[in-house]
Design an enzyme around this catalytic site. Sequence first.
Site, PDB file in Angstrom:
ATOM      1  CG  HIS A 314      78.422  50.625  33.537  1.00 28.18           C
ATOM      2  ND1 HIS A 314      79.293  51.482  32.810  1.00 28.18           N
ATOM      3  CD2 HIS A 314      78.261  51.651  34.530  1.00 28.18           C
ATOM      4  CE1 HIS A 314      79.322  52.669  33.137  1.00 28.18           C
ATOM      5  NE2 HIS A 314      79.034  52.693  34.237  1.00 28.18           N
ATOM      6  CG  ASP A 372      73.803  53.338  40.893  1.00 30.64           C
ATOM      7  OD1 ASP A 372      73.828  53.590  39.706  1.00 30.64           O
ATOM      8  OD2 ASP A 372      74.435  54.152  41.844  1.00 30.64           O
TER       9      ASP A 372
HETATM   10  C1  SDX Z   1      75.594  54.944  36.402  1.00 31.68           C
HETATM   11  O1  SDX Z   1      78.184  55.965  32.685  1.00 31.68           O
HETATM   12  C2  SDX Z   1      78.346  55.910  33.870  1.00 31.68           C
HETATM   13  O2  SDX Z   1      79.644  55.825  33.897  1.00 31.68           O
HETATM   14  C3  SDX Z   1      77.428  55.926  34.979  1.00 31.68           C
HETATM   15  C4  SDX Z   1      77.946  55.638  36.303  1.00 31.68           C
HETATM   16  C5  SDX Z   1      78.817  56.743  36.752  1.00 31.68           C
HETATM   17  O3  SDX Z   1      79.536  56.425  37.819  1.00 31.68           O
HETATM   18  O4  SDX Z   1      78.571  57.851  36.317  1.00 31.68           O
HETATM   19  O5  SDX Z   1      78.398  54.430  36.400  1.00 31.68           O
HETATM   20  C6  SDX Z   1      76.804  55.477  36.970  1.00 31.68           C
HETATM   21  O6  SDX Z   1      74.765  55.471  35.964  1.00 31.68           O
HETATM   22  C7  SDX Z   1      75.512  53.350  36.583  1.00 31.68           C
HETATM   23  C8  SDX Z   1      74.319  52.819  35.720  1.00 31.68           C
HETATM   24  C9  SDX Z   1      73.043  52.888  36.812  1.00 31.68           C
HETATM   25  N1  SDX Z   1      71.695  52.502  35.945  1.00 31.68           N
HETATM   26  C10 SDX Z   1      71.365  51.432  36.222  1.00 31.68           C
HETATM   27  O7  SDX Z   1      71.552  50.289  37.012  1.00 31.68           O
HETATM   28  C11 SDX Z   1      69.854  51.293  35.500  1.00 31.68           C
HETATM   29  C12 SDX Z   1      69.657  49.983  34.737  1.00 31.68           C
HETATM   30  N2  SDX Z   1      70.556  49.759  33.699  1.00 31.68           N
HETATM   31  C13 SDX Z   1      70.291  49.952  32.602  1.00 31.68           C
HETATM   32  O8  SDX Z   1      69.504  50.740  32.387  1.00 31.68           O
HETATM   33  C14 SDX Z   1      71.457  50.083  31.513  1.00 31.68           C
HETATM   34  O9  SDX Z   1      72.129  48.961  31.622  1.00 31.68           O
HETATM   35  C15 SDX Z   1      72.306  51.276  31.576  1.00 31.68           C
HETATM   36  C16 SDX Z   1      71.501  52.374  30.991  1.00 31.68           C
HETATM   37  C17 SDX Z   1      73.174  51.430  32.556  1.00 31.68           C
HETATM   38  C18 SDX Z   1      73.194  51.118  30.108  1.00 31.68           C
HETATM   39  O10 SDX Z   1      72.609  51.004  28.943  1.00 31.68           O
HETATM   40  P1  SDX Z   1      73.242  50.981  27.541  1.00 31.68           P
HETATM   41  O11 SDX Z   1      74.635  51.002  27.656  1.00 31.68           O
HETATM   42  O12 SDX Z   1      72.685  51.752  26.890  1.00 31.68           O
HETATM   43  O13 SDX Z   1      72.721  49.243  27.200  1.00 31.68           O
HETATM   44  P2  SDX Z   1      71.692  48.948  26.339  1.00 31.68           P
HETATM   45  O14 SDX Z   1      70.416  49.536  26.822  1.00 31.68           O
HETATM   46  O15 SDX Z   1      72.076  48.987  24.986  1.00 31.68           O
HETATM   47  O16 SDX Z   1      71.490  47.294  26.658  1.00 31.68           O
HETATM   48  C19 SDX Z   1      72.083  46.563  26.097  1.00 31.68           C
HETATM   49  C20 SDX Z   1      71.167  45.152  26.221  1.00 31.68           C
HETATM   50  C21 SDX Z   1      69.901  45.640  25.793  1.00 31.68           C
HETATM   51  O17 SDX Z   1      69.068  44.208  25.458  1.00 31.68           O
HETATM   52  P3  SDX Z   1      69.006  43.786  23.625  1.00 31.68           P
HETATM   53  O18 SDX Z   1      68.339  45.078  22.988  1.00 31.68           O
HETATM   54  O19 SDX Z   1      70.516  43.669  23.287  1.00 31.68           O
HETATM   55  O20 SDX Z   1      68.183  42.640  23.839  1.00 31.68           O
HETATM   56  O21 SDX Z   1      71.166  44.788  27.592  1.00 31.68           O
HETATM   57  C22 SDX Z   1      69.859  44.936  28.077  1.00 31.68           C
HETATM   58  C23 SDX Z   1      69.163  45.902  26.937  1.00 31.68           C
HETATM   59  O22 SDX Z   1      67.714  45.555  26.808  1.00 31.68           O
HETATM   60  N3  SDX Z   1      69.976  45.697  29.260  1.00 31.68           N
HETATM   61  C24 SDX Z   1      69.010  45.087  30.450  1.00 31.68           C
HETATM   62  C25 SDX Z   1      69.728  45.992  31.428  1.00 31.68           C
HETATM   63  N4  SDX Z   1      70.602  46.916  31.156  1.00 31.68           N
HETATM   64  C26 SDX Z   1      70.679  46.625  29.642  1.00 31.68           C
HETATM   65  N5  SDX Z   1      68.027  44.408  30.341  1.00 31.68           N
HETATM   66  C27 SDX Z   1      67.628  44.113  31.826  1.00 31.68           C
HETATM   67  N6  SDX Z   1      68.134  44.832  32.992  1.00 31.68           N
HETATM   68  C28 SDX Z   1      69.036  45.831  32.646  1.00 31.68           C
HETATM   69  N7  SDX Z   1      69.533  46.512  33.827  1.00 31.68           N
END
Ligand code: SDX
Length: 438
Positions: A314, A372
């Site tokens: 998140h 989720d």
């Molecule tokens: C919702 O914003 C809100 O409040 C949203 C929400 C709401 O109520 O409105 O809470 C609802 O959208 C919840 C999130 C649902 N999405 C997912 O579950 C999809 C999987 N999650 C990811 O796509 C991700 O965690 C996000 C999109 C939720 C957040 O992405 P960020 O903040 O842009 O984080 P990032 O991509 O910069 O990740 C940081 C690191 C990265 O690795 P490095 O580059 O540091 O090596 O963490 C890794 C990412 O690759 N990472 C993951 C991951 N999420 C982040 N790696 C594997 N699996 C994951 N799920």
Amino acid sequence: MAEQDQRNSESFTLTNNSTGDEFELQVLNGTVGPKVIDVRRLYADTGYFTYDPGFTSTGSCESNITYIDGDEGILLYRGYPIAALAEHSDFTEVCYLLLYGELPDKTQKDKFNNDITYHTMLHEQLNNFYRGFRRDSHPMAIMCGVVGALSAFYHDSLDISDPWHRMVASYRMLAKIPTIAAQAYKYSIGQPFIFPRNDLSYAENFLHMMFATPAEDYEISPILARAMDRILILHADHEQNASTSTVRLAGSSGANPFACIAAGIASLWGPAHGGANEAVLNMLQEIGDKSNIPEFIAKAKDKDDPFRLMGFGHRVYKNFDPRAKVMQETCHEVLGELGVTDEPLLELAMELERIALEDEYFVERKLYPNVDFYSGIIFRAMGIPTSMFTVLFAVARTVGWIAQWNEMVEDPSQKIGRPRQLYLGETYRDFVPVDKRG
Ligand code: SDX
């Protein structure tokens, strides 16, 4: 909070190390949470933009509605903790709280319930929009289309500068979104639309419109109705997430609220946002068995693999999403009520969570289950098809979008949102006639 109250003695001095020029930037305080550096004058005073794609360090507005502390795993609606509201309140009461800032007294609550209840029916002409979709259309596509079409029914009687017009539009949107959503489901399975009933609560009415048929009475399980009500509360608002920011940006141009909510629905659909609940279930079904978990954990960690562990991570929460905890409890309650004792997907989800939370990659990046992760398992147990999961999220989040839209329109300092850019394209060049190219 008047702007002067927000200012404090703290400020930053920005120094251009090449020219020695210095610029003072004022710090503004919120009532709680991170302070902000006010950069509104930066471009006018320095000729420089800030640069923050994805808005990881940017506050886009002032708001009094929802507060999140991502490190502590705290979520407050108008100051009330989400767990307390999920346990003691109900969804329409939470709608009132989000819209008006206070919990209603009995009279206010009864009037609000009545006002919402008596706006749940759709204009019969609106039902023709469903007929234009294929039966196998994704229900979120139908939601985008039908909610956007509400603009055609109410656009000419909507002066958004008039508080009365805004309230009527807000109530219409809140009241009709479950009906629109349930009809999207009925249309996809070829069953007739079920009219809303005024003797049912918001959650009961939604379940009734989803699952009742004209052929027989539909008995609503109080446990499932309570679970649905709680799920709606958990998803109601969440500060300036992607879809809420979309609604605010669309609304900042003066677009009518129905068009803005349709834009919010479109943004929520993405698998990185509200579409994650559907993606979680698809992921669990793809993993299939606990023995495959290590392979998928490895894929999630592989930078060359686009696969991410859906339902994990998140932008704000770097601790447990407080909603995920309540969802997990609700999951066990619903499965218990339904007599589902051996739901393999729940076993798989819990094992996946256990393994991930012991894995350095996830621990280091503070990737925890979000709202989720469990919701899809509950919805599936309730008989809701995967394609409807994000639709349910949209039904719940509509009140948050509406509350944030009203707050934006009522903000005297509000202006059209118009970000700038870091341009990396071609500089000026003369046009070349086609016979002189190549
Ligand atoms: C919702 O914003 C809100 O409040 C949203 C929400 C709401 O109520 O409105 O809470 C609802 O959208 C919840 C999130 C649902 N999405 C997912 O579950 C999809 C999987 N999650 C990811 O796509 C991700 O965690 C996000 C999109 C939720 C957040 O992405 P960020 O903040 O842009 O984080 P990032 O991509 O910069 O990740 C940081 C690191 C990265 O690795 P490095 O580059 O540091 O090596 O963490 C890794 C990412 O690759 N990472 C993951 C991951 N999420 C982040 N790696 C594997 N699996 C994951 N799920």
